[in-house]
Scaffold this active site. Sequence first.
Site, PDB file in Angstrom:
ATOM      1  N   LYS A   1       0.685  -1.334  -0.109  1.00 32.46           N
ATOM      2  CA  LYS A   1       0.025   0.031   0.082  1.00 32.46           C
ATOM      3  C   LYS A   1       0.698   1.199  -0.020  1.00 32.46           C
ATOM      4  O   LYS A   1       0.193   2.133  -0.425  1.00 32.46           O
ATOM      5  CB  LYS A   1      -0.808   0.035   1.361  1.00 32.46           C
ATOM      6  CG  LYS A   1      -1.875  -0.694   0.752  1.00 32.46           C
ATOM      7  CD  LYS A   1      -2.909  -0.736   2.111  1.00 32.46           C
ATOM      8  CE  LYS A   1      -4.209  -1.581   1.859  1.00 32.46           C
ATOM      9  NZ  LYS A   1      -4.335  -3.520   2.102  1.00 32.46           N
TER      10      LYS A   1
ATOM     11  N   GLU B   1     -10.184   6.789   3.783  1.00 30.95           N
ATOM     12  CA  GLU B   1     -10.786   6.748   4.236  1.00 30.95           C
ATOM     13  C   GLU B   1      -9.846   5.191   4.482  1.00 30.95           C
ATOM     14  O   GLU B   1      -8.850   4.412   3.904  1.00 30.95           O
ATOM     15  CB  GLU B   1     -12.346   6.506   3.891  1.00 30.95           C
ATOM     16  CG  GLU B   1     -12.228   5.084   2.766  1.00 30.95           C
ATOM     17  CD  GLU B   1     -11.177   4.992   1.931  1.00 30.95           C
ATOM     18  OE1 GLU B   1     -10.798   6.500   1.661  1.00 30.95           O
ATOM     19  OE2 GLU B   1     -11.025   3.697   1.695  1.00 30.95           O
TER      20      GLU B   1
ATOM     21  N   SER C   1       1.997  -9.253  -1.107  1.00 28.85           N
ATOM     22  CA  SER C   1       1.504  -8.422  -1.019  1.00 28.85           C
ATOM     23  C   SER C   1       1.378  -7.417   0.089  1.00 28.85           C
ATOM     24  O   SER C   1       2.161  -6.708   0.701  1.00 28.85           O
ATOM     25  CB  SER C   1      -0.099  -8.480  -1.431  1.00 28.85           C
ATOM     26  OG  SER C   1      -1.036  -9.462  -0.365  1.00 28.85           O
TER      27      SER C   1
HETATM   28  C1  LIG Z   1      -5.065  -4.456   1.876  1.00 26.04           C
HETATM   29  C2  LIG Z   1      -4.540  -5.270   1.011  1.00 26.04           C
HETATM   30  C3  LIG Z   1      -4.850  -5.809   0.157  1.00 26.04           C
HETATM   31  C4  LIG Z   1      -5.839  -5.666  -0.483  1.00 26.04           C
HETATM   32  O1  LIG Z   1      -5.561  -4.863  -0.994  1.00 26.04           O
HETATM   33  P1  LIG Z   1      -5.307  -4.724  -2.822  1.00 26.04           P
HETATM   34  O2  LIG Z   1      -5.860  -3.370  -3.190  1.00 26.04           O
HETATM   35  O3  LIG Z   1      -6.696  -5.625  -3.712  1.00 26.04           O
HETATM   36  O4  LIG Z   1      -4.519  -5.267  -2.848  1.00 26.04           O
HETATM   37  C5  LIG Z   1      -3.914  -7.409  -0.340  1.00 26.04           C
HETATM   38  N1  LIG Z   1      -2.934  -7.414   0.794  1.00 26.04           N
HETATM   39  C6  LIG Z   1      -2.588  -6.851   1.906  1.00 26.04           C
HETATM   40  C7  LIG Z   1      -1.316  -7.355   2.330  1.00 26.04           C
HETATM   41  C8  LIG Z   1      -2.968  -5.617   1.868  1.00 26.04           C
HETATM   42  O5  LIG Z   1      -2.802  -4.925   3.165  1.00 26.04           O
END
Ligand SMILES: *Cc1c(COP(=O)(O)O)cnc(C)c1O
Length: 388
Positions: free
Chosen positions: A91, A113, A372
């Site tokens: 993020k 938000e 992610s």
């Molecule tokens: C917020 C988040 C997601 C999901 O958000 P996307 O916008 O779909 O990427 C996925 N993995 C992690 C670790 C997150 O913090």
Amino acid sequence: MSLKVDEKKGYFGEFGGSFVPDELKQVLNLLAEQFDHYKNDPEFIEEYKYYLKEYVGRENPLTLAQNLTRNLGGVKIYLKREDLNHTGAHKINNVIGQILLAKRMGAKRVIAETGAGQHGVATATACAMFDMECIIYMGKLDTERQALNVFRMELLGAKVVSVDKGQGRLKDAVDAALNDLVENYQTTFYLLGSAVGPHPFPTMVKHFQSIISEESKRQILEKEGKLPTAVVACAGGGSNAIGAFAHYLEEESVKLIGVEPAEAPTLTEGVPAVIHGFKCLTLLDDQGNPKPTYSISAGLDYPGIGPEHSYLKQSGRAEYVTITGKEALEAFQLLSKVEGIIPALESSHAVAHAVKLAKQLTKDDVIIVNLSGRGDKDVEQVFNMLKV
Ligand SMILES: *Cc1c(COP(=O)(O)O)cnc(C)c1O
């Protein structure tokens, strides 16, 4: 295949667009213009790259998961390590890009938000570093469930506004943030956290998250001398997935696979509808309202999905599959145990699918899994789930 994408207007096939009141449309048009200008400005690009390197810690590695690869019969599985970024997930890539744009546009306040709190924490982090006033809107119910993240944001100097209207969930926080923007647009920048919302947000968020595949493509060519067979990423709003796919969209040999929670199968079961100011595939209840979802990973709980994913699904360029909470939980434990990497529960969905996929492929195949985020935030929840 040529994709029908009009990034200037924010249309991906029939999806996307901007379905908002006129006053908001003017604010968003200005934002689109400024983004269009600065994204090509060499100084802006240089500054963005500087903070990605010095603050976020990029580039992050593309790690060969050696033990997983061996255990699954030799299909090479690489992990793109977004978990190693400052704040522990992808993020921050987007937050840094948007906050630099906010500064260029002369904003003094940043609003955002957040549902589970992860985007709020990333935004509060960057606001601390760039010395911006930071206001985070959060549904009342979510502030109660995520008390520790509220405290984190406050430590970082942000003001968390608990939204008591409606159901006290993410949607109500979005409405409160949009109202704030309309009233204060001359001083205020709305920093959106995923590849969703009205134009230009999906295009802008994709742009800043594309760093993921810009790096992974270079890295895989260096390591393997060829493109991967498949890129696998989890999809909530869709920002890490679209960033992980972006530089492979034109490479038709590369399979792009988005993984949704079986408990929130937006793309698998959704229908075209306008929610939160844009058109996408979405889950609706009997009354035609966005349906609340309950996945084990808060970051994937969104009834809609980015417009570009909706289009990639419809056009067949990407494939979307589901993974259950139980399968994700198993993958969470597997990766921890065999690779010494505790993945976020969101990312565990992608890992779980990669494990299934590997069983259908051969030694000559290469899979990239976008990791992610890291799982420290989820350890207590997993502890409680495994205990019962
Ligand atoms: C917020 C988040 C997601 C999901 O958000 P996307 O916008 O779909 O990427 C996925 N993995 C992690 C670790 C997150 O913090």
